[in-house]
Design a protein around this motif. Structure first.
Motif, PDB file in Angstrom:
ATOM      1  N   LYS A  38      -0.458   3.699  -3.028  1.00 51.95           N
ATOM      2  CA  LYS A  38       0.767   3.408  -3.775  1.00 51.95           C
ATOM      3  C   LYS A  38       1.846   2.937  -2.814  1.00 51.95           C
ATOM      4  N   HIS A  39       2.777   2.188  -3.353  1.00 51.63           N
ATOM      5  CA  HIS A  39       3.854   1.655  -2.532  1.00 51.63           C
ATOM      6  C   HIS A  39       4.746   2.801  -2.064  1.00 51.63           C
ATOM      7  N   PRO A  40       5.118   2.821  -0.777  1.00 55.10           N
ATOM      8  CA  PRO A  40       5.875   3.956  -0.244  1.00 55.10           C
ATOM      9  C   PRO A  40       7.257   4.144  -0.857  1.00 55.10           C
ATOM     10  N   ILE A  41       7.847   3.090  -1.417  1.00 58.72           N
ATOM     11  CA  ILE A  41       9.188   3.204  -2.002  1.00 58.72           C
ATOM     12  C   ILE A  41       9.135   3.164  -3.520  1.00 58.72           C
ATOM     13  N   ASP A  42       8.324   2.261  -4.060  1.00 56.04           N
ATOM     14  CA  ASP A  42       8.216   2.096  -5.522  1.00 56.04           C
ATOM     15  C   ASP A  42       6.802   2.475  -5.955  1.00 56.04           C
ATOM     16  N   SER A  43       6.598   3.736  -6.311  1.00 57.50           N
ATOM     17  CA  SER A  43       5.259   4.228  -6.638  1.00 57.50           C
ATOM     18  C   SER A  43       4.697   3.607  -7.910  1.00 57.50           C
TER      19      SER A  43
END
Length: 648
Positions: A38-43
């Protein structure tokens, strides 16, 4: 010892520099990147751009012609299958003459983690396509192979163009997160460009003089990290208006030992260049093709108002828009008139010429459609649409004959976009406010009663004016009644409609009026000896259209409106009111919007009057929180149920 420590520190710094320098180069895919789920800022992100880098440079060909080359590198990570659309990338280019553009893809690979090892799949020729949009524009497209959840793709495209007047817009933002975006442009000292950076993201920039090849160039570098996606939400006309985009247009050329060629333009320069075009100004002088027909149309008409309506309706009914925009005619007015079809300029320049023939003070009005975006600064592509303007006293009536449901001074919503410019025969031009439109009303009257089985039976009368009636005609004029009623019953779940009648559907100068009887079964709950009713019945707003915690860009309503509901609900025999929601009256700052809600009981009838007025097209971003709270209150009021209890 100190020397060794210094040397080691230098080496570490040097290797760190090398690591950072290589960070945004293709081919450096790691196992850790592929394992990332998953994206580290925008899950919630289905995919993300790990980096996007670009370089634009200018070269002189052997023929002494300038060429602009842009090389773009992408590295994209996929987290969910919903993001697989980003495995396809398209680049449009001009291919309609001697000065063709060229697009080529290279370095295109998909990376996957298979049994703990990195598997690399190269894009083959069967994944590359070419599509023809029209005779002048084509699209080069690739679809990457073996893309699945966890994949990373990389590719480069090179865009070669002989056009130095405008450089393709550079997007720092899209609808998925972008971890790093970097753009460099090397502009020869001979050229000065006007630049505009739109959107609400902070993009870092710097510039320096560099000597490359035989020219002194100005190097501009733009970088931004951790760019959030630009998210579509309710009430946005054109998301590009609020997206971080860098735009260039050539302002001047200064060659050695030659005077400066100043290409910087004003709005007057823009409109003059359009008016002087042979497929614009000359078309307004051409009258012979319609004279005989127009003499018949104008016979017996005495007032300018009568003549304007007659000519406008004649052109609307005769001509069919081919759905092509443009300020320059496509076929030319004579050919378009004969074939009864044409683009926007063909039809509305024809209309303007006819109005002038009838001694009406009519002139073309240039504008940018909502899809084209806001005309931020004077440039050659700012306008993509033209309508007719009739000057009367201190006002300008706007006419667009491309739409069958348009009326005098009510143009299609696609053309209602901030401001336009009226061009007069003498060469002058003035700004025209396109947002000066009437408040569109939606007035609903309901007489209803609650039946013993809990269903609500009633009669409804609805009156739609201005853009509300325009939109109704656009959506339903060509839909048969059974299909329309099916759509209505699907919209208001649980309703059955009978005795439907509509007035003025084709009389464009009158409001659309609907009347019908209905039976609705989802508005009332029977629990024990109590009845729970939604006061606005099936017109209640059940959820807030504004859901973002924060919104950086403004709110665009399609048009200002006034929704009014007058509802009378007869209380069933043997019941009385136990709870009645409180009335309220609220207004936003600057009277941008108001909401009034009054409810009472009279002679065994519940009387409700609710008014929602939105008095502007545009809410600034700083008012978003207040607007969100305003609609939250509306939802709360409209879903706060009346409670009836059985009498003892």
């Amino acid at each position: 010892m100190n020397f060794k420590r210094t040397y080691i520190t230098f080496l570490l710094a040097f290797f760190c520099f090398l690591g950072n320098a290589q960070k945004y180069e293709l081919g450096n895919v790691t196992i850790d990147e592929l394992k990332e789920t998953k994206h580290p800022i925008d899950s919630s992100a289905a995919a993300a751009v790990i980096f996007k880098t670009g370089k634009t440079d200018f070269f002189l060909t052997n023929d002494g012609e300038w060429k602009v080359t842009t090389e773009v590198n992408y590295k994209i990570k996929f987290y969910k299958k919903e993001g697989f659309d980003y495995a396809t990338h398209s680049v449009p280019y001009y291919s309609g003459g001697a000065r063709n553009e060229i697009v080529n893809f290279k370095n295109a690979y998909t990376y996957n983690l298979v049994d703990g090892k990195i598997e690399k799949t190269k894009l083959k020729s069967d994944g590359e396509f070419k599509e023809e949009i029209n005779e002048n524009v084509k699209v080069k497209k690739i679809t990457m192979p073996q893309v699945r959840e966890g994949s990373i793709i990389e590719f480069t495209y090179i865009f070669n163009s002989p056009n130095i007047t405008t450089i393709d817009d550079w997007y720092f933002q899209g609808d998925i997160p972008m971890n790093h975006v970097e753009y460099r442009i090397f502009i020869p000292g001979y050229f000065q460009y006007r630049t505009v950076l739109t959107g609400y993201e902070t993009v870092n920039s710097k510039n320096e003089s560099v000597a490359l090849g035989q020219f002194l160039k100005q190097k501009y570098t733009y970088t931004v990290d951790n760019v959030p996606p630009i998210k579509e939400e309710s009430y946005i006309n054109n998301i590009d208006n609020y997206t971080a985009i860098l735009k260039h247009e050539l302002a001047s050329i200064s060659y050695p030992n030659e005077p400066i060629r100043n290409l910087a333009i004003t709005w007057d320069d823009v409109v003059k260049s359009i008016y002087d075009h042979e497929d614009f100004g000359n078309e307004l002088e051409n009258k012979s093709y319609f004279e005989d027909d127009l003499k018949i149309i104008l016979e017996g008409l005495a007032t300018d108002e009568e003549k304007i309506k007659a000519i406008f309706n004649f052109v609307k009914n005769r001509m069919t828009w081919n759905e092509s925009n443009g300020v320059i005619t496509d076929k030319g007015v004579r050919k378009a008139y004969k074939e009864k079809t044409g683009n926007v300029a063909d039809i509305n320049l024809m209309l303007t010429a006819m109005l002038r023939y009838a001694n009406i003070q009519a002139n073309p009005v240039l504008l940018s459609t909502r899809r084209n975006g806001i005309a931020l600064f004077p440039n050659r592509t700012a306008f993509n649409y033209v309508i007719a303007g009739v000057e009367v006293k201190n006002d300008v009536l706007l006419l667009d004959a491309t739409n069958k449901n348009a009326t005098v001074d009510l143009i299609p919503l696609r053309a209602v976009n901030w401001s336009g410019r009226i061009i007069r025969e003498r060469g002058s031009s003035n700004e025209i406010d396109l947002l000066d439109v009437p408040i569109s009303k939606d007035n609903v009257i309901i007489l209803a009663e609650i039946k013993e089985d809990g269903k609500v039976e009633g009669q409804l009368r609805r009156v739609l004016t201005d853009y509300n009636s325009f939109m109704h005609r656009e959506n339903y004029t060509n839909v048969n009644e059974d299909s329309y009623l099916e759509k209505l019953e699907n919209r208001y779940k649980g309703i059955s409609i009978e005795e439907y009648k509509v007035d003025n559907l084709k009389d464009l100068n009158k409001p659309v009026i609907e009347q019908y009887t209905f039976l609705h079964e989802n508005d009332v709950e029977l629990i024990g000896n109590k009845i729970y009713i939604k006061p606005l019945l099936f017109f209640a707003l059940d959820e807030n259209p504004f859901k973002l915690n924060q919104r950086k860009y403004p709110v665009d309503f399609p048009f200002p409106f006034k929704d009014t509901y007058n509802i009378s609900i007869k209380i069933p025999e043997g019941f009385e009111v136990e709870y009645l929601p409180e009335g309220t009256s609220v207004a936003l700052e600057n009277n941008y919007a108001t909401f009034k809600y009054l409810i009472s009981v009279t002679n065994n009838n519940i009387q409700l009057v609710a008014n929602l007025d939105v008095n502007t097209f545009y809410f600034p971003a700083e008012n978003y929180e207040a607007l969100k709270d305003f609609f939250r209150l509306i939802v709360e009021k409209q879903t706060d149920k009346i409670i009836l209890r059985m009498k003892n």
